[in-house]
Each structure stands twice: as structure tokens, then as C-alpha cells.
Design an enzyme around this catalytic site. Structure first.
Site, PDB file in Angstrom:
ATOM      1  N   HIS A 161       0.833  -1.201   0.000  1.00  0.00           N
ATOM      2  CA  HIS A 161       0.000   0.000   0.000  1.00  0.00           C
ATOM      3  C   HIS A 161       0.872   1.257   0.000  1.00  0.00           C
ATOM      4  CE1 HIS A 161      -3.306  -2.693   0.830  1.00  0.00           C
ATOM      5  NE2 HIS A 161      -4.166  -1.697   0.912  1.00  0.00           N
ATOM      6  N   HIS A 200       1.252  -3.985   9.287  1.00  0.00           N
ATOM      7  CA  HIS A 200       2.646  -3.706   8.953  1.00  0.00           C
ATOM      8  C   HIS A 200       3.386  -3.147  10.167  1.00  0.00           C
ATOM      9  CE1 HIS A 200       2.749  -4.491   4.683  1.00  0.00           C
ATOM     10  NE2 HIS A 200       1.672  -3.749   4.488  1.00  0.00           N
TER      11      HIS A 200
END
Length: 358
Positions: free
Chosen positions: A118, A177
Site C-alpha cells: 500500500h 505492517h
């Protein structure tokens, strides 16, 4: 290793801090995570930019596809864990007192975590958009225009970094993440985008070149996967971990697997090549109507509306290979619609209207 465990444990502390102290911003952070979704490149950013500037739109697809391909290869090389499963399996916490990280419907990504896809996708595409916008103002020569260019430069790059930081924080907040993974993703994306600033050949690429590029990307990725599999190294090791530690099985989506992203990107690149080298594109986007503001506005509106309909097309997931084939076809149809089908229909409509008026 000890250093990586220390980096991960510090990252967990940051995630806990965000989930505790930024709870009020949960909706905004979830929204920013969606903003950074690479799929928005094909359904929102590309339709807007291609109709405004075909050079920028074409570059955007190439940057997104090649950037995501590099992201896949880096993920397979780095073997990065994701926080939501790492805290459940690590042995560094005493007495098995693992920290509690909250999960969300978009947490359970199934691929490896480093670098963040992303963050990488967001930075490379927004880098293309910002540099494209600034390329118009850099040509201004008089003193007042130079001052305006500097102000515009400062404003756009400030917006760029606000968006990237927000996307990074959102990905860390939802525990998908670690901080170092999103930072790596941002700078990797910028490097890919900057490389394409010096690659003008993509603007004149033939359909054969698109097909050759697709085949190279697919064969290299598949060959890399199979080669390591022969060495008893499973590059899909992250999928069972995601299924095991995801709080809700319904949050596991085949669309987040490594090969799903690869197939989606290859389809988009093929669709772009097919569209740009089609007669419909030459007739509509190279014709006299292509310079009209009304033509471009109609193309943007029709493209965005049509692509939203694609979201209602649900690909069956019960057979993995069928899912990949249909995903490729759906992804190819999106740029083909933007580049050829919609402009041709708008062009035909405007030509018919002009004949009636005459």
C-alpha cells in the site's frame, strides 16, 4: 535474528500506542488505508489522469504494475512478518504474555509484510501525479510565475508527504505492517516512479512490447517461485499464518495473496496495451474531438461510472485457478474501457449530435 526481533518488538509498542491513543481517528485511518490500496490506481487515479493527459496516464499504469511486481519480489526475498501473526508466534515475550493487538476487517493480508504494498503503490503513483502537475508550472518564465511555481511546488509536495505519512500510520494502526516496512515501501515506490521519469519508450510501446513485458514479468515471478520451491523454500509460507492468526476467517481474502496481485497487474498492463493499440483509441483519442474539454469531461465521468460497476462483478473464489483467470480478464477490461471503449462511445455520440445540429 536478535536485531530483527528487537525491531519488531519496538514496532509492536508503536502499534499499541497508536491503537490506544488514536482510537478517535480510527475511521480516518481506515479510510487512508483504502486510499493507499493499489486497486484504486486502476479504478480512480488512472481514469482521471488518462483523459487529462495520456502520457501521464500511461506512465501511471506502468509505474503501478512494475512497482507492484518489484514489491512482490522484495516480499519473497525479505520474508517479512506481519504484526498480527508475529506477536502470536515469537518467543521473545516472557511467560507467553504476548501483546494484544486489535485486528480489523482489512488487517488480514495474506502475503509477506515487507515492504508495504500500500505504501509503495501510494508513493509511486502520487509521485507521478505531483511531478506531472509541476511539469506544467516549471515552464513559466516571468518572476511572478516563478514565485507561484515555488508555492505550488511546496504545496503539492506537502500534500504528497501528508498522504504518505497518513497511509503509513494507517497500515501500522491496523497491525498489518511494522513501521520499518511502510517506510521501506514509501522510498521504494519513489525510486520506481523516478526511474520511469527517464523511460520515455513506454509511450510508444507496441502491443507486442506489452505482451513481451507481461510474459517476462510472469515467467520471472513464476520461475523464481518454482526454483525456490525445488529448494524446499515455500514462498507462500505467509498464507497459512494469516489463516491461523486472523481473528475472523471471513476477513481472509484470496485477493490479497501474492499471485492474485501479480495476475491483477498483468491484466491491467495487457488491457492498457490492447486499448492504446486499438482502432477505437486512434479514432477517438487521436481525432478532432480529443482536444475538446467537453469530450474529456464526458470521458472522465463515463469512465469513473463504468468502472464502479466493475465492483459489483464478484469473481468466484471456490476454484483458485479460475479466480486468477477471471481476475486477469476483469483487470484487463478496466484500462481497455478507459482507453478505448468509453472514448469511442463518447466520440460516436458527439459526432452523431453534431450531424443532427448541422
Amino acid at each position: 535474528s536478535v536485531k530483527m526481533d528487537l525491531l519488531h518488538s519496538n514496532g509492536v509498542l508503536i502499534i499499541q500506542h497508536l491503537q490506544r491513543d488514536y482510537r478517535a481517528y480510527q475511521d480516518f485511518l481506515n479510510f487512508m488505508s483504502h486510499v493507499g490500496d493499489p486497486r484504486n490506481i486502476f479504478s480512480i487515479y488512472f481514469p482521471l489522469w488518462f483523459q487529462l493527459n495520456q502520457v501521464v496516464g500511461t506512465k501511471m499504469i506502468w509505474v503501478a504494475v512494475i512497482g507492484d511486481w518489484f514489491n512482490l519480489i522484495f516480499k519473497w526475498i525479505l520474508f517479512g512478518h506481519r504484526p498480527y501473526w508475529w506477536v502470536q508466534e515469537t518467543m521473545i515475550y516472557p511467560n507467553q504474555s504476548s501483546p494484544c493487538l486489535e485486528q480489523f476487517p482489512i488487517t488480514c493480508e495474506t502475503g509477506p509484510g515487507s515492504p508495504s504494498g500500500h505504501a509503495m503503490g501510494s508513493s509511486c503513483v502520487w509521485y507521478v501525479m505531483v511531478t506531472a502537475a509541476l511539469s506544467y508550472t516549471v515552464r513559466w518564465k516571468d518572476k511572478s510565475a516563478v514565485t507561484l511555481h515555488r508555492l505550488t511546488w511546496s504545496f503539492l509536495w506537502t500534500i504528497f508527504w501528508i498522504i504518505q505519512i497518513s497511509v503509513c500510520i494507517s497500515r501500522v494502526f491496523i497491525a498489518t505492517h511494522f513501521p520499518h516496512q511502510v517506510v521501506l515501501g514509501v522510498f521504494a515506490g519513489i525510486l520506481v516512479a523516478e526511474a520511469f521519469e527517464h523511460t520515455p519508450a513506454i509511450q510508444t510501446a507496441s502491443l507486442r512490447m506489452y505482451i513481451k513485458t507481461n510474459l517476462f514479468l510472469f515467467i520471472f515471478a513464476l520461475g523464481f517461485y518454482l526454483s525456490l520451491k525445488l529448494l524446499d523454500i515455500d514462498l507462500l509460507w505467509s498464507v497459512p499464518k494469516a489463516k491461523k492468526w486472523c481473528a475472523n476467517p471471513d476477513w481472509i481474502n484470496i485477493d490479497t495473496t501474492p499471485f492474485a496481485g501479480l495476475v491483477r497487474n498483468l491484466g491491467a498492463l495487457f488491457g492498457l496495451g490492447l486499448g492504446i493499440n486499438s482502432e477505437m483509441f486512434i479514432t477517438s483519442c487521436k481525432g478532432k474531438n480529443s482536444c475538446k474539454i467537453s469530450f474529456r469531461i464526458l470521458c472522465i465521468a463515463a469512465s469513473l461510472a463504468t468502472l464502479q460497476l466493475y465492483n459489483f462483478v464478484k469473481i468466484p473464489t471456490h476454484t483458485e485457478y479460475l479466480f486468477y483467470i477471471l481476475s486477469f480478464c476483469k483487470s484487463a477490461a478496466m484500462p481497455l474501457t478507459v482507453v478505448a471503449l468509453v472514448p469511442y462511445c463518447v466520440h460516436s455520440l458527439m459526432r452523431t449530435t453534431e450531424k443532427k445540429l448541422n
